[in-house]
Write an enzyme that holds these catalytic residues in place. Structure first.
Site, PDB file in Angstrom:
ATOM      1  N   PRO A 108       0.786  -1.244   0.000  1.00  0.00           N
ATOM      2  CA  PRO A 108       0.000   0.000   0.000  1.00  0.00           C
ATOM      3  C   PRO A 108       0.816   1.292   0.000  1.00  0.00           C
ATOM      4  O   PRO A 108       0.359   2.300  -0.522  1.00  0.00           O
ATOM      5  CB  PRO A 108      -0.827  -0.081   1.296  1.00  0.00           C
ATOM      6  N   LYS A 126       3.716   7.205 -13.765  1.00  0.00           N
ATOM      7  CA  LYS A 126       2.366   6.965 -13.263  1.00  0.00           C
ATOM      8  C   LYS A 126       1.738   8.246 -12.700  1.00  0.00           C
ATOM      9  O   LYS A 126       0.576   8.545 -12.981  1.00  0.00           O
ATOM     10  CB  LYS A 126       2.373   5.877 -12.193  1.00  0.00           C
ATOM     11  N   LYS A 179      -4.452   9.563  -3.415  1.00  0.00           N
ATOM     12  CA  LYS A 179      -3.092   9.094  -3.108  1.00  0.00           C
ATOM     13  C   LYS A 179      -2.126   9.501  -4.226  1.00  0.00           C
ATOM     14  O   LYS A 179      -1.050  10.041  -3.962  1.00  0.00           O
ATOM     15  CB  LYS A 179      -3.098   7.571  -2.947  1.00  0.00           C
TER      16      LYS A 179
END
Lengths: 295, 295, 295, 295
Positions: free
Chosen positions: B66, B171, B246
């Site tokens: 995570p 990303k 995030k």
């Protein structure tokens, strides 16, 4: 053959008139600048001395003017076209103006017995010349049907977006998304580059992934990635930063009237205002990357 | 057949392990939650008692965790994998973590003689299950070539983005554009609707014009325009708002380190923070339209 | 008389040392730049060859360093001050560093038996020289009471803000408001001027009305309204744009960790990043008006 | 004794009329709502049947209306006050309206021989009742001098800001700064609180440091820090969020016309639009902290 009055012979208006002429329409032209009229007489356009002359001959009117104030000036008042034109005339405003102003003009037209449509375009001067514009049209359906064959002489896609003002509303909604996404691309590509990624590789990935969008894939603001876009030719427009700013401002005006929340649109407007104030208004709107890169 | 250690068996990790097993690899699995390991033994995965056990058997390690803190915890320190693994081992981190943290791990790996790659993915749980993930990979070319056949068991597109950390950088650059463009679409569609345009008509125009983008065309936030998107199913993710937040946070962290200017990215981060604080973190990121519409 | 170790002898640290010396403390100084130490020996400071030497003599340590990384480097690790100093020593970090990093250092200090305080300052070099700094202090109350008489040699206002890290948290909360309000003033004054109002008249009204704030009343960004402010002297700092950007970045980092929503803070950070990228980092932070005015 | 016509008897207008009456002026009142007129007859005001009646008696006119459209409706057109009033009359518009609209009205007034001033106020209903309003006045100096003694019956501070429209320009410049700084305070106080600082301690520091501003020191949005502010009384206004939004919108309109860049103002407008859309328009503008806290 329809007798058409065409007012406003600028970069967009002139090629639109040429396309109407190619389809054998009689086009009565008028512009505040006489030279703009002269340039079209060879092609068969009939220059008019005044709006009154245009009104005497035409049954359909098309305006292609820089601002809502210009359109109002031409249309309203004692010597405006709404007074001069025959009741039953069709009036198509292809200028980009405020939604509210467009709706106000629709009301004034209706009172004068004029059939009004707002029909702003996208496609730029290239589309105007090629006759491939998109017309986003607001107004009554019967009026739309009457206008459609005429608009098809100048455009490839003629869409009825609903009631009065919806043509303008469509254009600013689209361009709000466009302006924001161009800045998004400028931010993302600059971030990647500063982090050390080869911009061409980043483009290759992003343009095929979820970052894909018109601003990236068709108008990439980083030079020398796509060959035939403004960024690879010193940001020669294309769709200028000044035009993007105009549409973003119209979007913010419209947002105010309906209490729409546009946090990114508001910010995009501020950034394009800054870019214009810095003297880059005539560059393509992809030049916003200059601001993001702080060059 | 390669002996692979796989750490992190969540929604993404578990299906990735299954795909490795389908290609006959020996997969030693480890997760802090024993039940997560048990669920994969039927498929042939070999559960490990500890990281040490994994390290004794594997020559290639894949982590899918995570956060960067989790990855650092697993890798570094006296009992971390960088110490336990054989020099010459290949280490692939597919977690989404900060670019800086990834680059720090690359350095630590190099000192331990470990061949490191950062290889975050896009494609979501659907892509993980179908084996169609995109891997954006940063690190040495030889390492990339060694990893490629393994990654191809889990993904369709394996791209080498350059040096250490560039996978992560790619990303977040992509998702920065994505997050902003989703809000742009929410603003534009809401503005149009409030101005009186039928959202389906607006979609039809914008999705074929310069407002076209993945967020509009493939994940339209207005319900009941596209059938198979989260907005038409109560915003069931998909890619959650929490995940978007995030990544946006990671983009802002990275932007700080290289002094990149991201005015819209900063604002998008604030808006997704607000959406998450309002309790919508588990909804698809297209649910940002709830905030824009003030519902 | 206390034996004090002082590390970091820059624009802030040097005058702070002088004030400690004026109060008869023994000050062992250390800086990576030897010349910085030499400049203080006349005043009675004792230069140390190494951190180890400082640690051998001092019972109280004060650090005034550019970044959290610098502080961590000095404090932690096998040859760091936390290891070298006597248990029971008092350690005061007056650098501006991330809240998280400060809290981490508090924990490491506690493990080593060191009494830690974070005590960043406001007041700038002027306050450092005059001994009128404000210290915002986080950490245990007993530690605070021990530190207070020492801090009073350098400052006028010593405030205990609560637990570990709260000193840093206070500083960035204050400066977040400050940075935003300076931009607010720049926007409001520029808008008024562009609308035709004499800036002096506008200042007179706003500085006595609800627009009143430190940025307007004490550091007006429009030149030649207030005589003794940076804007009237070519934006000579003062508190530089680079320092404001540093604090805004720290505020955004901290906001991320606690999911605080700071839409204007995020935007202010982007604008100060832009100003710095344009090369104005060394000017006073009121120079943001250059960006707003697009000069 | 001056014969004054007063149009618009709402929360602001009614107490302003009472203060004029206290100074022995003859006040002819008019409002679309008859009950609003009746409520003032006891105090000595003379209700008028129509604008025409007002025009027959008064030599000075004051308007206090909700919008520029209302003012235009009262003033212009065949049956408007500019036509009905005697040339040489003094016309004072104390409504808050767009700068452009105000300037347009000045021009129309001049053509009709009417002496026009724009004179919006600050101070709220409390100031209106106490006769302590601030009047920010735009228009010719002679007109200003004629109006001053009358305005002094209702206000404490009467400032001549320059030419036509400058009164309105002053008000929105001030309130642009005010709206932004309130959000700044909400962000900073919320950040500090989430980081673990006692809000009272944070207030004590910030209100005496560079974060000091009217929004913090006089209208702190965190409840129970200051006793007599809206936040400590369920955000009862005060100056409502709806009124703040109105002024922010006017500031953005004005910014568009002069190409002023207001990135934080634009964002503040979006945030107050959101707050209003969420149903909090009638709360004091300090209630923006509800949005920032996501409660």
């Amino acid at each position: 053959m329809t007798k058409i009055g065409f007012i406003g012979l600028g970069h967009m208006g002139a090629p639109m008139v040429r396309n109407l002429l190619k389809h054998q329409h009689d086009v009565y032209i008028y512009d505040a600048v006489p030279a703009a009229m002269m340039a079209l007489t060879d092609a068969g356009a009939i220059p008019a001395q005044s709006l009154k002359t245009v009104a005497q001959h035409a049954e359909v009117f098309i305006t292609m003017l820089p601002s809502g104030e210009n359109v109002a000036e031409i249309c309203t008042g004692a010597s405006g076209l709404f007074k001069l034109a025959q009741p039953g005339s069709l009036f198509i405003d292809s200028s980009s103006i405020a939604v509210d102003k467009a709706r106000e003009l629709h009301q004034l037209a209706a009172r004068a017995g004029i059939q009004m449509l707002d029909a702003p375009v996208s496609g730029g001067t290239g589309g105007a010349e090629a006759g491939t514009l998109t017309f986003m049209v607001g107004g009554g359906e019967a009026h739309f049907n009457r206008a459609k064959p005429i608009l098809e002489c100048m455009g490839k896609k003629i869409v009825h977006m609903g009631a009065a003002g919806n043509g303008q509303a469509t254009k600013i909604s689209n361009n709000l998304i466009l302006g924001i996404s161009m800045i998004a691309v400028a931010e993302g590509m600059t971030l990647g580059k500063k982090l050390g990624i080869d911009p061409k590789k980043l483009f290759e990935i992003c343009s095929n992934a979820s970052a894909q969008c018109w601003s990236l894939n068709n108008n990439c603001p980083v030079p020398d990635i796509l060959p035939n876009v403004p960024s690879s030719h010193d940001y020669q427009a294309g769709f200028t930063s000044a035009m993007m700013l105009k549409d973003l401002k119209l979007s913010q005006l419209a947002a105010q009237t309906v209490s729409a929340v546009t946090p990114l649109g508001a910010e995009a407007t501020a950034l394009y205002t800054l870019l214009n104030n810095l003297g880059h208004g005539s560059l393509d709107f992809s030049a916003i990357i200059k601001l993001i890169e702080a060059k």
